[in-house]
Design a protein around this motif. Sequence first.
Motif, PDB file in Angstrom:
ATOM      1  N   GLN A 154       3.096  -3.976  -4.225  1.00 46.23           N
ATOM      2  CA  GLN A 154       3.010  -5.223  -4.970  1.00 46.23           C
ATOM      3  C   GLN A 154       1.914  -5.155  -6.035  1.00 46.23           C
ATOM      4  O   GLN A 154       2.076  -5.657  -7.149  1.00 46.23           O
ATOM      5  CB  GLN A 154       2.741  -6.386  -4.010  1.00 46.23           C
ATOM      6  N   VAL A 155       0.777  -4.550  -5.695  1.00 49.39           N
ATOM      7  CA  VAL A 155      -0.314  -4.403  -6.664  1.00 49.39           C
ATOM      8  C   VAL A 155       0.137  -3.534  -7.837  1.00 49.39           C
ATOM      9  O   VAL A 155      -0.172  -3.823  -9.007  1.00 49.39           O
ATOM     10  CB  VAL A 155      -1.566  -3.808  -5.989  1.00 49.39           C
ATOM     11  N   GLN A 156       0.862  -2.457  -7.543  1.00 47.14           N
ATOM     12  CA  GLN A 156       1.375  -1.603  -8.617  1.00 47.14           C
ATOM     13  C   GLN A 156       2.334  -2.375  -9.515  1.00 47.14           C
ATOM     14  O   GLN A 156       2.323  -2.222 -10.743  1.00 47.14           O
ATOM     15  CB  GLN A 156       2.066  -0.382  -8.018  1.00 47.14           C
ATOM     16  N   ALA A 157       3.174  -3.224  -8.899  1.00 45.64           N
ATOM     17  CA  ALA A 157       4.107  -4.036  -9.692  1.00 45.64           C
ATOM     18  C   ALA A 157       3.346  -4.992 -10.607  1.00 45.64           C
ATOM     19  O   ALA A 157       3.709  -5.188 -11.771  1.00 45.64           O
ATOM     20  CB  ALA A 157       5.044  -4.813  -8.766  1.00 45.64           C
ATOM     21  N   LEU A 158       2.275  -5.591 -10.078  1.00 49.70           N
ATOM     22  CA  LEU A 158       1.464  -6.489 -10.899  1.00 49.70           C
ATOM     23  C   LEU A 158       0.783  -5.727 -12.037  1.00 49.70           C
ATOM     24  O   LEU A 158       0.675  -6.235 -13.155  1.00 49.70           O
ATOM     25  CB  LEU A 158       0.414  -7.178 -10.030  1.00 49.70           C
ATOM     26  N   ALA A 159       0.336  -4.508 -11.751  1.00 51.11           N
ATOM     27  CA  ALA A 159      -0.308  -3.693 -12.787  1.00 51.11           C
ATOM     28  C   ALA A 159       0.682  -3.369 -13.903  1.00 51.11           C
ATOM     29  O   ALA A 159       0.334  -3.395 -15.096  1.00 51.11           O
ATOM     30  CB  ALA A 159      -0.873  -2.411 -12.175  1.00 51.11           C
ATOM     31  N   VAL A 160       1.924  -3.064 -13.521  1.00 51.40           N
ATOM     32  CA  VAL A 160       2.958  -2.787 -14.522  1.00 51.40           C
ATOM     33  C   VAL A 160       3.199  -4.015 -15.391  1.00 51.40           C
ATOM     34  O   VAL A 160       3.335  -3.923 -16.616  1.00 51.40           O
ATOM     35  CB  VAL A 160       4.267  -2.336 -13.837  1.00 51.40           C
ATOM     36  N   ALA A 191      -0.043  -8.390  12.433  1.00 50.32           N
ATOM     37  CA  ALA A 191       0.819  -7.448  11.724  1.00 50.32           C
ATOM     38  C   ALA A 191       1.312  -6.382  12.692  1.00 50.32           C
ATOM     39  O   ALA A 191       0.499  -5.727  13.371  1.00 50.32           O
ATOM     40  CB  ALA A 191       0.069  -6.801  10.562  1.00 50.32           C
ATOM     41  N   GLU A 192       2.622  -6.225  12.799  1.00 46.11           N
ATOM     42  CA  GLU A 192       3.181  -5.250  13.736  1.00 46.11           C
ATOM     43  C   GLU A 192       2.838  -3.827  13.332  1.00 46.11           C
ATOM     44  O   GLU A 192       2.606  -2.966  14.184  1.00 46.11           O
ATOM     45  CB  GLU A 192       4.697  -5.426  13.810  1.00 46.11           C
ATOM     46  N   ASP A 193       2.820  -3.581  12.022  1.00 43.93           N
ATOM     47  CA  ASP A 193       2.498  -2.235  11.536  1.00 43.93           C
ATOM     48  C   ASP A 193       1.558  -2.381  10.345  1.00 43.93           C
ATOM     49  O   ASP A 193       2.000  -2.515   9.207  1.00 43.93           O
ATOM     50  CB  ASP A 193       3.782  -1.502  11.126  1.00 43.93           C
ATOM     51  N   PRO A 194       0.235  -2.400  10.582  1.00 44.36           N
ATOM     52  CA  PRO A 194      -0.729  -2.590   9.493  1.00 44.36           C
ATOM     53  C   PRO A 194      -0.579  -1.564   8.372  1.00 44.36           C
ATOM     54  O   PRO A 194      -0.739  -1.901   7.190  1.00 44.36           O
ATOM     55  CB  PRO A 194      -2.086  -2.462  10.191  1.00 44.36           C
ATOM     56  N   ASP A 195      -0.284  -0.324   8.724  1.00 41.86           N
ATOM     57  CA  ASP A 195      -0.132   0.704   7.692  1.00 41.86           C
ATOM     58  C   ASP A 195       1.049   0.366   6.775  1.00 41.86           C
ATOM     59  O   ASP A 195       0.967   0.512   5.541  1.00 41.86           O
ATOM     60  CB  ASP A 195       0.074   2.076   8.325  1.00 41.86           C
ATOM     61  N   ALA A 196       2.167  -0.081   7.360  1.00 39.78           N
ATOM     62  CA  ALA A 196       3.320  -0.462   6.551  1.00 39.78           C
ATOM     63  C   ALA A 196       2.991  -1.675   5.682  1.00 39.78           C
ATOM     64  O   ALA A 196       3.421  -1.767   4.528  1.00 39.78           O
ATOM     65  CB  ALA A 196       4.520  -0.762   7.449  1.00 39.78           C
ATOM     66  N   SER A 197       2.216  -2.617   6.230  1.00 34.09           N
ATOM     67  CA  SER A 197       1.815  -3.792   5.449  1.00 34.09           C
ATOM     68  C   SER A 197       0.945  -3.386   4.272  1.00 34.09           C
ATOM     69  O   SER A 197       1.099  -3.894   3.158  1.00 34.09           O
ATOM     70  CB  SER A 197       1.072  -4.789   6.344  1.00 34.09           C
ATOM     71  N   LEU A 198       0.013  -2.452   4.527  1.00 36.45           N
ATOM     72  CA  LEU A 198      -0.850  -1.976   3.443  1.00 36.45           C
ATOM     73  C   LEU A 198      -0.042  -1.254   2.371  1.00 36.45           C
ATOM     74  O   LEU A 198      -0.314  -1.388   1.171  1.00 36.45           O
ATOM     75  CB  LEU A 198      -1.930  -1.051   4.010  1.00 36.45           C
ATOM     76  N   LYS A 199       0.947  -0.490   2.803  1.00 42.48           N
ATOM     77  CA  LYS A 199       1.797   0.203   1.844  1.00 42.48           C
ATOM     78  C   LYS A 199       2.569  -0.800   0.994  1.00 42.48           C
ATOM     79  O   LYS A 199       2.715  -0.631  -0.216  1.00 42.48           O
ATOM     80  CB  LYS A 199       2.763   1.139   2.568  1.00 42.48           C
ATOM     81  N   ALA A 246       3.720 -12.455  -1.270  1.00 40.68           N
ATOM     82  CA  ALA A 246       3.824 -11.330  -0.339  1.00 40.68           C
ATOM     83  C   ALA A 246       2.442 -10.780   0.014  1.00 40.68           C
ATOM     84  O   ALA A 246       2.156 -10.463   1.177  1.00 40.68           O
ATOM     85  CB  ALA A 246       4.701 -10.233  -0.937  1.00 40.68           C
ATOM     86  N   LEU A 247       1.583 -10.667  -0.988  1.00 42.50           N
ATOM     87  CA  LEU A 247       0.221 -10.182  -0.741  1.00 42.50           C
ATOM     88  C   LEU A 247      -0.532 -11.137   0.189  1.00 42.50           C
ATOM     89  O   LEU A 247      -1.232 -10.711   1.110  1.00 42.50           O
ATOM     90  CB  LEU A 247      -0.527 -10.033  -2.071  1.00 42.50           C
ATOM     91  N   ARG A 248      -0.394 -12.414  -0.062  1.00 42.12           N
ATOM     92  CA  ARG A 248      -1.082 -13.395   0.765  1.00 42.12           C
ATOM     93  C   ARG A 248      -0.599 -13.325   2.215  1.00 42.12           C
ATOM     94  O   ARG A 248      -1.414 -13.355   3.152  1.00 42.12           O
ATOM     95  CB  ARG A 248      -0.851 -14.792   0.204  1.00 42.12           C
ATOM     96  N   ALA A 249       0.710 -13.213   2.392  1.00 42.55           N
ATOM     97  CA  ALA A 249       1.262 -13.137   3.744  1.00 42.55           C
ATOM     98  C   ALA A 249       0.775 -11.880   4.461  1.00 42.55           C
ATOM     99  O   ALA A 249       0.423 -11.923   5.655  1.00 42.55           O
ATOM    100  CB  ALA A 249       2.788 -13.153   3.681  1.00 42.55           C
ATOM    101  N   SER A 250       0.736 -10.755   3.740  1.00 44.16           N
ATOM    102  CA  SER A 250       0.281  -9.504   4.361  1.00 44.16           C
ATOM    103  C   SER A 250      -1.192  -9.574   4.723  1.00 44.16           C
ATOM    104  O   SER A 250      -1.603  -9.131   5.809  1.00 44.16           O
ATOM    105  CB  SER A 250       0.540  -8.327   3.409  1.00 44.16           C
ATOM    106  N   VAL A 251      -2.005 -10.134   3.830  1.00 45.66           N
ATOM    107  CA  VAL A 251      -3.439 -10.254   4.099  1.00 45.66           C
ATOM    108  C   VAL A 251      -3.681 -11.137   5.320  1.00 45.66           C
ATOM    109  O   VAL A 251      -4.505 -10.821   6.202  1.00 45.66           O
ATOM    110  CB  VAL A 251      -4.172 -10.818   2.871  1.00 45.66           C
ATOM    111  N   GLU A 252      -2.972 -12.266   5.387  1.00 48.20           N
ATOM    112  CA  GLU A 252      -3.151 -13.174   6.526  1.00 48.20           C
ATOM    113  C   GLU A 252      -2.708 -12.515   7.830  1.00 48.20           C
ATOM    114  O   GLU A 252      -3.356 -12.689   8.873  1.00 48.20           O
ATOM    115  CB  GLU A 252      -2.360 -14.461   6.284  1.00 48.20           C
TER     116      GLU A 252
END
Length: 335
Positions: free
Chosen positions: A162-168, A149-157, A136-142
């Motif tokens: 996903q980063v928070q999930a990885l941190a957990v 990206a239709e909504d960059p802010d939503a993609s960043l959110k 998911a991170l890779r797809a959003s970054v690309e």
Amino acid sequence: MTRRRLNRLGRRFMWASMGVLAVAVIMIVIAAQQMFINDQDLGFLLWILIPATIAAAVVAYVLSAPIARDANLLSDAAARVGGGDLTARSGVVRADELGDAAVEFDRMVDRLEAVEKERALMLSSISHDLRTPLAALRASVEAIRDGVAEDPDASLKGMEHQVQALAVLVDDLQLHTRLASGTLAMRPSRVDLTELADEAVETLRPLATASDVQLAISAGDRIGATGDPAQLARVFRNLIDNAIRHAPPGSTVTVGLSVRGGAAIVRVVDEGEGFPPELGERVFDAFTRGDPARDIRTGTAGLGLAIAKAIITAHGGEIAIGAGDGGVVEVSLPM
């Protein structure tokens, strides 16, 4: 190898027997020289020693055969384990020191096999849990990089989630490792379990609301226990979080506190389908999941209940699947 081992052990037994017989001959000769034995008796005794010597040699080889066989089995099993075959067992059953060594060897291999299975399961689970958020991170970054990206802010959110999930996941893995190795220091003090439960409920209420699940606490008087407040609070959060994720929409998760037999009892109950019967108490093992397809977006890598069990065990308590409809987890803590 068996024959060489047999010959080697047989020779040792034989030389030991020969040593005893040699001492006997020397004593007889000395006795004869001191006139304690006459020449006729001396000759008779020496002739008796000839069949005794032959019998000692035969007995030495006969006695060495089963010892050599079992020693060979133990050696072959050790060689197979050294080669990476953790299914190898000695199969030796003896009521002596060699048998004791074989039993301890087999127990050691049992533990090694269990550790290897847990390691393989851990690697498989971590790989499974990392695949989805990383994809998911890779797809959003690309998408952001290519400007599609239709909504960059939503993609960043979404990327932040996903980063928070990885941190957990990383935090849970680190905590599980420290608990399993016994290196996590507990800081016990007198704690109010009712207050901890209330704080956990308030912390997780937004998650429950998002899942259309109600949270309720059932408790009479305040119940206290001795333990590490931070770690016991984590137990409450893990159990309630697990219950929310398995509760159907429109249902209620109840946290009940009571006293039974001088112990504080905590019951977390959801109105879902309950724990799969085939899992049994294995639900408290690390990386065990009722739903193999679940990833860290909807779960905690199968570590939540395992961490809760390790913490409760470290406090001298018990945790188990409780009786009742739905999913029930019951914790018992000494007061």
